[in-house]
Motif scaffolding. Structure first.
Motif, short mmCIF file in Angstrom:
data_model
loop_
_atom_site.label_atom_id
_atom_site.label_comp_id
_atom_site.label_asym_id
_atom_site.label_seq_id
_atom_site.Cartn_x
_atom_site.Cartn_y
_atom_site.Cartn_z
N GLN A 1 0.84 -1.19 0.00
CA GLN A 1 0.00 0.00 0.00
C GLN A 1 0.89 1.25 0.00
OE1 GLN A 1 -2.97 -0.23 3.08
NE2 GLN A 1 -3.90 -2.06 2.21
N GLY A 2 0.30 2.36 -0.39
CA GLY A 2 1.07 3.59 -0.53
C GLY A 2 1.37 4.27 0.80
N LEU A 3 2.18 5.31 0.70
CA LEU A 3 2.44 6.14 1.88
C LEU A 3 1.23 7.02 2.15
CD1 LEU A 3 6.12 7.29 1.18
CD2 LEU A 3 5.32 5.24 2.37
N GLY A 4 1.17 7.58 3.34
CA GLY A 4 0.16 8.58 3.66
C GLY A 4 -1.17 8.03 4.15
N ARG A 5 -1.24 6.73 4.51
CA ARG A 5 -2.48 6.21 5.09
C ARG A 5 -2.74 6.91 6.42
NH1 ARG A 5 -0.70 0.03 5.24
NH2 ARG A 5 1.21 1.13 5.84
N ALA A 6 -3.99 7.27 6.66
CA ALA A 6 -4.33 8.07 7.85
C ALA A 6 -3.86 7.41 9.14
CB ALA A 6 -5.84 8.30 7.90
N GLU A 7 -3.97 6.07 9.21
CA GLU A 7 -3.62 5.37 10.45
C GLU A 7 -2.11 5.15 10.61
OE1 GLU A 7 -4.98 4.12 7.76
OE2 GLU A 7 -4.39 2.03 7.40
N ALA A 8 -1.35 5.39 9.53
CA ALA A 8 0.09 5.13 9.58
C ALA A 8 0.83 6.34 10.14
CB ALA A 8 0.60 4.77 8.18
N THR A 9 0.80 6.47 11.46
CA THR A 9 1.35 7.66 12.12
C THR A 9 2.78 7.42 12.61
OG1 THR A 9 0.33 6.93 14.18
CG2 THR A 9 -0.92 8.50 12.84
N CYS A 10 3.29 6.20 12.44
CA CYS A 10 4.67 5.89 12.84
C CYS A 10 5.53 5.76 11.59
CB CYS A 10 4.73 4.56 13.60
SG CYS A 10 3.73 4.55 15.08
N ALA A 11 6.68 6.43 11.59
CA ALA A 11 7.54 6.39 10.41
C ALA A 11 9.01 6.32 10.79
CB ALA A 11 7.27 7.60 9.52
N PRO A 12 9.62 5.16 10.70
CA PRO A 12 11.07 5.12 10.81
C PRO A 12 11.73 5.59 9.50
CG PRO A 12 10.06 3.05 11.49
CD PRO A 12 9.02 3.84 10.76
N LEU A 13 12.84 6.29 9.64
CA LEU A 13 13.72 6.63 8.51
C LEU A 13 15.07 6.01 8.85
CD1 LEU A 13 14.52 8.19 5.91
CD2 LEU A 13 15.04 10.15 7.40
N ILE A 14 15.53 5.11 7.99
CA ILE A 14 16.80 4.42 8.29
C ILE A 14 17.81 4.65 7.18
CG2 ILE A 14 17.86 2.19 8.88
CD1 ILE A 14 15.33 1.36 10.22
N PRO A 15 18.70 5.63 7.37
CA PRO A 15 19.79 5.86 6.41
C PRO A 15 20.91 4.84 6.64
CG PRO A 15 19.29 7.85 7.72
CD PRO A 15 18.68 6.66 8.41
N ILE A 16 21.38 4.22 5.56
CA ILE A 16 22.53 3.32 5.68
C ILE A 16 23.58 3.64 4.61
CG2 ILE A 16 21.19 1.39 6.66
CD1 ILE A 16 21.53 -0.05 3.94
N ARG A 17 24.82 3.33 4.94
CA ARG A 17 25.88 3.36 3.92
C ARG A 17 26.52 1.98 3.87
NH1 ARG A 17 29.78 7.34 5.57
NH2 ARG A 17 30.97 5.65 6.52
N LYS A 18 26.74 1.47 2.68
CA LYS A 18 27.40 0.18 2.53
C LYS A 18 28.89 0.40 2.22
CE LYS A 18 23.44 -2.74 1.48
NZ LYS A 18 22.60 -3.36 0.42
N SER A 19 29.67 -0.64 2.46
CA SER A 19 31.13 -0.53 2.34
C SER A 19 31.59 -0.52 0.88
CB SER A 19 31.77 -1.71 3.06
OG SER A 19 31.41 -2.91 2.40
#
Lengths: 186, 186
Positions: free
Chosen positions: A76-94
């Motif tokens: 499902q897409g972003l922005g669902r009304a009930e989806a109030t939790c949002a992790p953002l996980i930036p990673i860098r690979k070697s």
């Protein structure tokens, strides 16, 4: 598959409250109370931004036709009304990861680490959008944004714990875990 | 596999004289007498530049381990004293290409079009460096820079003619062919 430029700005302004911001591996990011997500091309950064991460949605690098069909059927897409939790996980690979050839990266990514298959198990609860940063000269290679309802917070922890135990994750050399809640006040 | 940012600036200045600049498909680029190649991160553009194309060297998207070994064994670097001829060929591929999955693109790129195998036949005569632009919001997706000695000008024409007849090339919707000669005066 259009390239969408996205900026994540940590600072004083934005609809997302930063509840947690911690370095899993390598250097952290400076703390900030709020996060704004800016879609679209360059423009003035939000007032008071202490850090800005740039990424682009782009073509898929590993998913095959059958996997895309399975993902499309369930996600499902972003922005669902009930989806109030949002992790953002930036990673860098070697460097070792980027020195691998495409077939070797796919082998580690899916045949050994089941990255796609694992993510699929958490659909549609956990929505996800991947942003590429590697070609932009940014401090991270990937910025993954997730969204889910508070009820699914526990299953999300299971998902990240499983991914962090994979062969793919041995190539991660920097990872920051940012947990956001959509909340008035920003 | 380090990401190297490169800018190609057409204008009044640069060590390369532009002998030909023609649109193969789609919109052309404005004419210019000289070209400068700027390696490294952003900085002031050369005075008098009429167009600037940005790209980055990046991880390989299709080459497998055996192919990389074959390429590495035969290829030579840029900057050979005798390699005074340098085509720069910017191309943009269609939305249909970017909508394909990775395995489908590889199938067209190599199994059907023999892009890697064909390029290999022209090594070490024709040196080559690919720059990615798709994720940078640029007007082209790829900027390929070639270098060879004047003696190899005929075989280079054969190489581009072969590539332009492939299944892969049916996805090219814009292509400009820029022919350069290293010459004093810029």
């Amino acid at each position: 598959m259009k390239v969408l430029q996205v900026r994540f700005a940590g600072g004083d302004i934005g609809p997302w409250r930063i509840d947690r911001l911690e370095a899993v591996l390598g250097d952290p990011l400076p703390p900030a109370p709020r996060l704004a997500v800016l879609d679209g091309p360059e423009g003035s950064p939000p007032i008071g931004a202490t850090w800005i991460l740039h990424g682009v949605t782009s073509s898929e690098r590993y998913v095959n036709r059958a996997e895309r069909a399975a993902l499309t059927a369930r996600q499902q897409g972003l922005g669902r009304a009930e989806a109030t939790c949002a992790p953002l996980i930036p990673i860098r690979k070697s460097e070792a990861w980027w020195e691998l050839t495409q077939d070797e990266r796919r082998e580690i990514f899916e045949e050994r680490s089941r990255h796609i298959a694992t993510g699929l198990e958490y659909l549609p609860a956990v929505a996800r959008r991947l942003h590429h940063s590697h070609d932009l000269g940014q401090p991270f290679d990937f910025l993954t944004w997730f969204e889910f309802a508070p009820d699914h917070a526990r299953v999300f922890e299971e998902l990240v714990a499983r991914l962090r135990r994979t062969a793919e994750w041995t190539y991660v050399e920097r990872e920051v875990d940012i947990r956001l809640v959509r909340a008035p006040g920003g």
